[in-house]
Design an enzyme around this catalytic site. Structure first.
Site, PDB file in Angstrom:
ATOM      1  N   HIS A  47      28.629   2.347  21.334  1.00  0.00           N
ATOM      2  CA  HIS A  47      28.271   3.447  20.598  1.00  0.00           C
ATOM      3  C   HIS A  47      27.610   4.828  21.333  1.00  0.00           C
ATOM      4  CE1 HIS A  47      27.697   5.600  16.830  1.00  0.00           C
ATOM      5  NE2 HIS A  47      26.219   5.358  16.818  1.00  0.00           N
TER       6      HIS A  47
ATOM      7  N   CYS B  40      32.283   8.708  18.311  1.00  0.00           N
ATOM      8  CA  CYS B  40      30.904   9.097  18.231  1.00  0.00           C
ATOM      9  C   CYS B  40      30.801   9.820  19.892  1.00  0.00           C
ATOM     10  CB  CYS B  40      30.301   7.600  18.339  1.00  0.00           C
ATOM     11  SG  CYS B  40      30.619   6.567  19.487  1.00  0.00           S
TER      12      CYS B  40
END
Length: 542
Positions: free
Chosen positions: A504, A43
């Site tokens: 994330h 990510c």
């Protein structure tokens, strides 16, 4: 499991807010609205590349010029970086991989195809990730990484693959001005360096809601740590962005500083300004730190980031009227090097000329027979190999003229190891020498310099003038874009988690006047962009 629940509880509000959980986000489709599949903790890469390909410089370089890049690609496109960048640009910007599934049925030539025949949601840049991370100890793995570190890494890779062509990263490059003031003599020294990201401290002590935070923490301490809290009830320290700039501008104390003005050690004050302002300014908030227990952690704060910035007070102006520069020299003068006669004798016994032996011992700083012998073997073809050698005297540079047949100023001599390393990379002797000369024989800096000065490599080296202020002082500097110091926010990258090793990343980008969230393969219209919780901010010159 209890510790895990506590950690999740502490961060669940951050995850919900940044990902805009609970909102009915409208999916976006078409060119520029293509997501990127997560390849296993990728990510950080997805967020950075989405932001880069929203910049016109990158679109022009890798999307508009796709035909030219592909036609000149190597026989193995999987190892050709520019080809992989073009492939990624086409995937993100063409719109081929981002079509509204509800409208596929309306297309006259598109029957109601089964799911496995419909265009995929987003792209899977596995080949790109493999190539970019190849040989890197971190980015070649599937571990979570720091998005800012990856940004600098991808910029470095682009620099290396842009020799003789347009460098899209020029839109980020700016010049930093460092000023050091000797506290004893009040004399100053200016130095410049280049950077691509403005890294700012986060002064937690400057929070404007300290009492509210203290009260909230006291109330939380009374409750069960595993009890989930309402994300809207979380009270974070609120820090004005102006306080981050103030902390950045604050002079830092340098202890044990050698002052060439008083020829002794004292203290100094170091301050930093921007000598140039790029078209796109990437701002990093240094939220990641080391706790008292030496465990990496992230500051859970809310920084009031403005939509527009006026940074004229950050511009450096160079030497000002009334300021006096420190004399040259940033370390005590070294005593003259005494050439070991014993080592000279050993080398002469091997059949080498005496003058060559003296020269070898001098350049290897009396490190022994083996080091000197290696130097001799590498320089046997030098035109002055056996000519009379008179060692230059250290510490006598103030007057310059320390005579002898060697002349008023010794010519630059490149580091043999660095020279060989650069030439093994495909650069000519003159190019490698020029890079080492510009970086004072620092091999690591020379590699960076040689890739960031591609347009200067083929220019002839300027010969040093015997007088001060000669041709050597006219060495060319990198070209920096510069202009007004006013910017507007056009993108930001947010991190969710307790440290760079976990969590994330998502990014928000301003496209066509509206904020869009890119969460891996999911792309949607943002309702409440969390500008105060981000990690990296991209500002565009207005």
């Amino acid at each position: 499991m209890t510790e895990l629940e506590i950690d999740i509880n502490q961060k669940i509000g951050e995850w919900d807010v940044i990902q805009e959980a609970g909102s009915q986000l409208k999916p976006m489709y078409g060119p520029g609205y293509t997501g990127m599949r997560n390849l296993g903790n990728s990510c950080y890469m997805n967020s950075v590349m989405q932001v880069l390909f929203n910049i016109p410089d990158f679109q022009t370089r890798y999307f508009s010029a796709a035909d030219e890049i592909v036609s000149s690609a190597s026989a193995n496109p999987s190892t050709d970086f520019n080809t992989q960048m073009t492939k990624l640009a086409a995937g993100l910007l063409s719109g081929v991989y981002s079509k509204n599934p509800e409208k596929l049925e309306e297309e006259p030539n598109q029957p109601n195809a089964p799911h496995y025949l419909q265009p995929p949601s987003g792209i899977r840049p596995q080949m790109f990730k493999t190539l970019v991370g190849k040989g890197h100890p971190e980015f070649s793995t599937k571990r979570q990484q720091d998005a800012q570190e990856f940004l600098l890494h991808i910029i470095s890779v682009i620099e290396k693959n842009s020799r003789g062509s347009v460098n899209a990263c020029d839109c980020f490059r700016f010049q930093i001005e460092d000023k050091v003031t000797c506290t004893a003599s009040k004399k100053v020294r200016y130095a410049s360096r280049e950077d691509y990201c403005l890294s700012l401290p986060v002064p937690v002590d400057a929070a404007i809601n300290k009492e509210e935070v203290k009260k909230y923490n006291e109330e939380r301490a009374k409750t069960d740590a595993t009890t989930l809290v309402d994300p809207k009830s979380i009270v974070r320290p609120i820090i004005p962005f102006s306080e981050c700039l103030t902390a950045f501008l604050e002079p830092a104390l340098v202890e044990d500083f050698y002052s060439s003005a008083i020829q002794a050690k004292t203290s100094a004050l170091k301050s930093t300004r921007l000598a140039t302002f790029p078209d796109y300014l990437m701002v990093q908030l240094r939220k990641f730190t080391i706790g008292d227990d030496w465990v990496p952690r992230k500051l859970d704060v809310s920084v009031q980031m403005p939509d527009t910035l006026e940074l004229c007070h950050l511009r450096g102006r160079g030497l000002q009227p009334g300021e006096e520069e420190l004399p040259a020299g940033d370390s005590p003068p070294e005593p003259p090097l005494e050439i070991s006669e014993a080592t000279v004798t050993q080398l002469m016994d091997m059949g080498f000329p005496r003058e060559s032996c003296k020269r070898a011992i001098f350049h290897t700083k009396n490190q022994g027979v083996e080091a000197a012998m290696n130097w001799v073997m590498e320089h046997m073809d030098d035109p002055d190999f056996a000519s009379p050698f008179d060692p230059p005297q250290s510490g006598g540079g103030a007057g310059g003229g320390g005579g002898g047949a060697s002349g008023p100023k010794a010519a630059f001599e490149p580091n043999p190891e660095g020279l060989g390393m650069l030439m093994s990379m495909g650069f000519s002797l003159e190019q490698a020498t020029k890079a080492l000369k510009a970086t004072s024989n620092n091999m690591e800096r020379a590699v960076d310099w040689i890739f960031s000065h591609a347009d200067e490599l083929d220019q002839p080296m300027e010969t040093e003038d015997a007088s001060e202020g000669g041709a050597a002082a006219a060495a060319q500097l990198p070209k920096y874009k510069d202009g007004p110091e006013k910017y507007k926010l056009v993108a930001f990258i947010s991190h969710m988690g307790t440290s760079t090793n976990v969590g994330h990343y998502v990014c928000h980008i301003l496209r066509d006047g509206q904020w869009v969230i890119y969460n891996d393969e999911k792309v949607a219209l943002s309702e409440n962009p969390p500008k105060d919780l981000a990690y990296l901010y991209l500002y565009q010159r207005m």
